[in-house]
Write an enzyme that holds these catalytic residues in place. Structure first.
Site, mmCIF file in Angstrom:
data_model
loop_
_atom_site.group_PDB
_atom_site.id
_atom_site.type_symbol
_atom_site.label_atom_id
_atom_site.label_comp_id
_atom_site.label_asym_id
_atom_site.label_seq_id
_atom_site.Cartn_x
_atom_site.Cartn_y
_atom_site.Cartn_z
ATOM 1 N N ASN A 1 4.006 9.904 3.995
ATOM 2 C CA ASN A 1 3.928 10.341 2.607
ATOM 3 C C ASN A 1 3.855 11.859 2.609
ATOM 4 O OD1 ASN A 1 3.359 8.062 0.401
ATOM 5 N ND2 ASN A 1 2.476 7.405 2.344
ATOM 6 N N HIS B 1 0.844 -1.185 0.000
ATOM 7 C CA HIS B 1 0.000 0.000 0.000
ATOM 8 C C HIS B 1 0.885 1.242 0.000
ATOM 9 C CE1 HIS B 1 -3.185 2.832 0.941
ATOM 10 N NE2 HIS B 1 -4.046 1.873 0.691
ATOM 11 N N HIS B 2 0.423 2.275 -0.704
ATOM 12 C CA HIS B 2 1.207 3.510 -0.799
ATOM 13 C C HIS B 2 1.380 4.165 0.572
ATOM 14 C CE1 HIS B 2 3.191 6.638 -2.992
ATOM 15 N NE2 HIS B 2 2.673 6.283 -4.148
ATOM 16 N N ALA B 3 0.574 3.742 1.545
ATOM 17 C CA ALA B 3 0.705 4.284 2.896
ATOM 18 C C ALA B 3 2.060 3.963 3.518
ATOM 19 C CB ALA B 3 -0.414 3.738 3.792
#
Length: 503
Positions: free
Chosen positions: A340, A158-160
């Site tokens: 992020n 996940h981009h998290a």
């Protein structure tokens, strides 16, 4: 095709947190606003990194090395949980990792050693969102031969877990140079003088003006300014649809020769090739709609507005050596401040059938140079955080979705290692990162590695049913521009004569 990993056995803890399972809690850390944004259904981004290898993969070697490298980073050993006792705030909570729940090397799923099987396999992965009951990553090992590799590994996360620069540095810190296993790979870095022009007094007015114009266009895009309706316009709710992935390995030397001939950068060349390829693809698509069209003629409407969203990392990556040092420690560092932290900018693309292919690169350079004198990414970062704090992540996700839907594409160019590298003793043939969960119908990634440049596209196949044909256009465009650069270099001032490129 069943793509589920083995189910995890769970038992709820009485701690007031959703998705917290029977695990040992080690540390807690609040989730950053940008990371909360990436978890909303309207903008739920996942990263896929397809890695090709020059030898078969030994899954047991991966399992033995992961705990001493990647899993030393707390993001890869943490759950993202919602704390009911603190008004639903999200936290990272460290836990113990069961690798059997994260590594899939079931060879019974592998039916054929061909690219179509790989494409279908990864397509099935994009139908799933990460399981919140365990750390947000998994690894899929495909010991099958393709045109470009002897085996593949697909890392999904996940981009998290972090932005692209941080994740890229972390993974490269697990690799070593093939020629010298004691050394880390080296990545070309931007010259320190590259940003000095921004500090020159004569450019201050340009910086202020460009920022004001870009912010105005950004806000207009948020509310009403849309790209032209084209064959690659995103369909409604594209972010929730699975994505079809395709990649093509090109010669980095070809891009480098164009760079030298045009006095530009590799990024300018990649963007120029993208503009040429999209022009070619759209021209053919419009031609198919027009019964009276003639092959080779210009079928494009006038003044096509086509734009791309670009992510900008707003803080320095930790660096390969720093992350390697972290992995040597007993438990790694718990406060790296990763999250992020990114902004984004809207990049206009020039679409048209140009007489001189080099004009695609020249126009790309003009656009990129102008964006260097703009603080649009910083504005968008603070705007997103302001909206999250005032209205919550759902509102920010809806607004971000609106921006990415009104602009047709996404674009990214990542610089990779100069040397051949190996991952846990397995020599890497290529690296191909991409994403799914974005509202765009088309995302384009360029990833360099040694003397190769991978072009990876992520598409909504309801909109772009022929991704490999689009990749053919990328390959053809590169060769046309390269031939034009060679002709211009050998005969300055003379019109170039082009030979048709046949793949």
């Amino acid at each position: 095709m069943e793509r589920k990993l083995k189910p995890i056995e769970t038992r709820k803890q009485k701690c007031g947190m959703e998705n917290v399972e029977n695990n040992k809690f080690i540390a807690e850390e609040p989730v950053s606003p940008s990371t909360r944004l990436l978890h909303d259904p309207a903008f739920n981004l996942h990263i896929l990194a397809i890695m090709g290898f020059n030898s078969k993969i030994n899954p047991h070697v991966f399992e033995q090395n992961l705990p001493h490298t990647v899993l030393k980073h707390p993001r890869f050993t943490s759950l993202m949980v919602v704390d009911k006792e603190e008004n639903g705030k999200m936290k990272w909570v460290e836990t113990e990792v069961d690798l059997s729940q994260h590594i899939d090397d079931d060879e019974k799923n592998i039916k054929k050693s061909n690219q179509k099987f790989v494409d279908d396999y990864v397509y099935e992965l994009s139908k799933e969102r990460m399981d919140m009951s365990r750390p947000l990553w998994d690894l899929h090992i495909l010991n099958l031969k393709t045109q470009d590799a002897q085996a593949l590994a697909v890392l999904r996360m996940h981009h998290a877990l972090g932005d692209g620069a941080s994740i890229n540095s972390l993974l490269l810190a697990c690799t070593r140079q093939t020629a010298n296993p004691q050394l880390f790979p080296t990545i070309p870095t931007r010259s320190p003088s590259a940003n000095k022009t921004l500090k020159a007094p004569k450019n201050l007015l340009k910086l202020v003006w460009n920022t004001l114009v870009d912010v105005f266009i950004f806000i207009a895009t948020l509310f009403f300014l849309k790209d032209s309706q084209t064959p690659i316009t995103p369909s409604p709710a594209s972010e929730s649809k699975p994505k079809r992935f395709a990649y093509r390995i090109l010669s980095l030397q070809h891009l480098y020769s164009i760079k030298l001939a045009t006095n530009t950068t590799i990024n300018d060349v990649a963007l120029g090739v993208t503009q040429a390829a999209l022009s070619m693809y759209l021209n053919r698509s419009y031609g198919k709609r027009d019964i009276g069209s003639i092959e080779g003629q210009n079928n494009l409407p006038k003044n096509v507005r086509l734009r791309s969203c670009l992510f900008f990392n707003l803080r320095p990556a930790k660096g390969i050596q720093a992350l390697a040092d972290m992995m040597k420690k007993e438990k790694g560092e718990s406060k790296w401040g990763w999250g992020n932290r990114f902004g984004y900018a809207i990049l206009p693309l020039k679409i048209g059938m140009l007489n001189d292919p080099l004009d695609y690169v020249r126009q790309a350079k003009a656009t990129a140079d102008r964006k260097k004198y703009s603080y649009e990414p910083i504005f968008t970062y603070f705007l997103a955080n302001f909206v999250i704090k005032l209205f919550g992540p759902k509102a920010a996700a809806i607004l971000t979705n609106k921006i990415f839907s009104n602009a047709s594409t996404c674009f990214s160019n990542v610089v990779g290692p100069r040397q051949e590298i190996e991952f846990y003793g397995h020599p890497i043939a290529f690296i191909a990162p991409t994403c799914y969960g974005q509202p765009s119908a088309l995302m384009v990634h360029f990833q360099s590695y040694v003397d190769k440049m991978a072009v990876i596209i992520s598409v909504d196949d309801n909109v772009i049913p022929d991704p490999n044909q689009l990749l053919d256009d990328f390959e053809k465009s590169l060769h046309l521009i390269k031939d034009a650069a060679a002709a211009a270099t050998s005969s300055p001032g003379q019109p170039a004569i082009y030979k048709p490129y046949v793949r």
